[in-house]
Scaffold this motif. Structure first.
Motif, PDB file in Angstrom:
ATOM      1  N   ARG A 116       5.058  -7.409  -8.637  1.00  0.00           N
ATOM      2  CA  ARG A 116       4.986  -7.662  -7.192  1.00  0.00           C
ATOM      3  C   ARG A 116       5.599  -6.500  -6.407  1.00  0.00           C
ATOM      4  O   ARG A 116       5.025  -6.027  -5.424  1.00  0.00           O
ATOM      5  CB  ARG A 116       5.679  -8.977  -6.861  1.00  0.00           C
TER       6      ARG A 116
ATOM      7  N   ARG B 124       3.255  -3.520  -6.451  1.00  0.00           N
ATOM      8  CA  ARG B 124       2.124  -3.653  -5.516  1.00  0.00           C
ATOM      9  C   ARG B 124       2.579  -3.439  -4.068  1.00  0.00           C
ATOM     10  O   ARG B 124       1.880  -2.782  -3.287  1.00  0.00           O
ATOM     11  CB  ARG B 124       1.461  -5.014  -5.693  1.00  0.00           C
ATOM     12  N   TRP B 125       3.733  -3.988  -3.718  1.00  0.00           N
ATOM     13  CA  TRP B 125       4.243  -3.803  -2.361  1.00  0.00           C
ATOM     14  C   TRP B 125       4.537  -2.323  -2.082  1.00  0.00           C
ATOM     15  O   TRP B 125       4.264  -1.822  -0.989  1.00  0.00           O
ATOM     16  CB  TRP B 125       5.508  -4.644  -2.129  1.00  0.00           C
TER      17      TRP B 125
ATOM     18  N   ALA C  21       1.354  -0.561  -1.505  1.00  0.00           N
ATOM     19  CA  ALA C  21       0.876  -0.893  -0.163  1.00  0.00           C
ATOM     20  C   ALA C  21       1.647  -0.111   0.900  1.00  0.00           C
ATOM     21  O   ALA C  21       1.060   0.348   1.887  1.00  0.00           O
ATOM     22  CB  ALA C  21       0.997  -2.396   0.082  1.00  0.00           C
ATOM     23  N   ALA C  22       2.946   0.068   0.681  1.00  0.00           N
ATOM     24  CA  ALA C  22       3.746   0.859   1.630  1.00  0.00           C
ATOM     25  C   ALA C  22       3.283   2.314   1.640  1.00  0.00           C
ATOM     26  O   ALA C  22       3.200   2.947   2.708  1.00  0.00           O
ATOM     27  CB  ALA C  22       5.227   0.763   1.278  1.00  0.00           C
TER      28      ALA C  22
ATOM     29  N   TRP D 291      -3.968  -0.115  -6.343  1.00  0.00           N
ATOM     30  CA  TRP D 291      -3.402  -1.382  -5.848  1.00  0.00           C
ATOM     31  C   TRP D 291      -4.301  -2.547  -6.244  1.00  0.00           C
ATOM     32  O   TRP D 291      -3.826  -3.586  -6.704  1.00  0.00           O
ATOM     33  CB  TRP D 291      -3.234  -1.329  -4.325  1.00  0.00           C
TER      34      TRP D 291
ATOM     35  N   THR E 246       7.899   6.000  -1.894  1.00  0.00           N
ATOM     36  CA  THR E 246       7.432   4.673  -2.289  1.00  0.00           C
ATOM     37  C   THR E 246       6.459   4.747  -3.463  1.00  0.00           C
ATOM     38  O   THR E 246       6.422   3.839  -4.292  1.00  0.00           O
ATOM     39  CB  THR E 246       6.804   3.905  -1.099  1.00  0.00           C
TER      40      THR E 246
END
Length: 190
Positions: A84, A87-88, A91-92, A149, A70
């Motif tokens: 987006r 960022r996801w 976060a993962a 992030w 990731t």
């Protein structure tokens, strides 16, 4: 017509690469010392390894590998200006680190509850030292990922401006690589 020659560069920050190489050298010395000690006391190390639980360590290995995937995907997302998604994906990666920490804390608590400390014997000294030192690197990696992030919220990482996210991904890959070697040496190799 010939295509233009693409400029080759080291992704991320050069100072982080120096830090990564230094950390790999430290872990390398640690692994070498582990190997020498194991060769001198194979029965002691076999007895200690027999008390380890392979399933949580394998789960943690898969978590860190998924986190590396990731992290790499986040770099690709930001390089495609997919903010987006980037960022996801960060976060993962951070989430994989959080789960790793919870599982590892459970393992450390189990060892302490059983009365195992650095002074129990040579195997447990190496086991606790290596895994805790790596654990600290996971925590640092999570801090770096969280900072990247946070900075990504304002669109800081775009094609041509990826140093921060590349640096975080490179560090996370080092954390993953060290764990894979540690997992193989301490949990699997007999």
């Amino acid at each position: 017509m010939a295509s233009p020659v693409e400029e080759k560069r080291v992704p991320g920050d050069l100072a982080m690469w120096c830090f990564i190489l230094a950390e790999l050298a430290v872990f390398g010395v640690f692994f070498l010392a582990y190997g020498v000690a194991r060769r001198q006391a194979p029965a002691l190390f076999a007895a200690g390894q027999a008390r380890l639980h392979l399933a949580p360590a394998l789960f943690n290995t898969l978590l860190l590998i998924a986190g590396s995937a990731t992290a790499a995907a986040a770099v690709r997302a930001f390089s495609a200006n997919r903010q987006r998604a980037g960022r996801w994906l960060l976060a993962a990666t951070l989430g994989s680190g959080c789960v790793f920490v919870v599982v590892k804390l459970g393992e450390f608590a189990e060892r302490l509850k059983a009365g195992i400390t650095l002074s129990t014997d040579t195997f447990w000294m190496f086991y606790l030292s290596l895994t805790f030192f790596h654990f600290l690197h996971v925590l640092l990696g999570m801090v770096i990922l969280a900072a990247v992030w946070w900075m990504a919220r304002d669109g800081r990482y775009r094609p041509g401006s990826l140093d921060g996210v590349e640096t975080a991904a490179a560090y996370w890959h080092m954390v993953d690589l060290v764990w894979v070697v540690l997992f193989a040496l301490v949990y699997v190799a007999r």
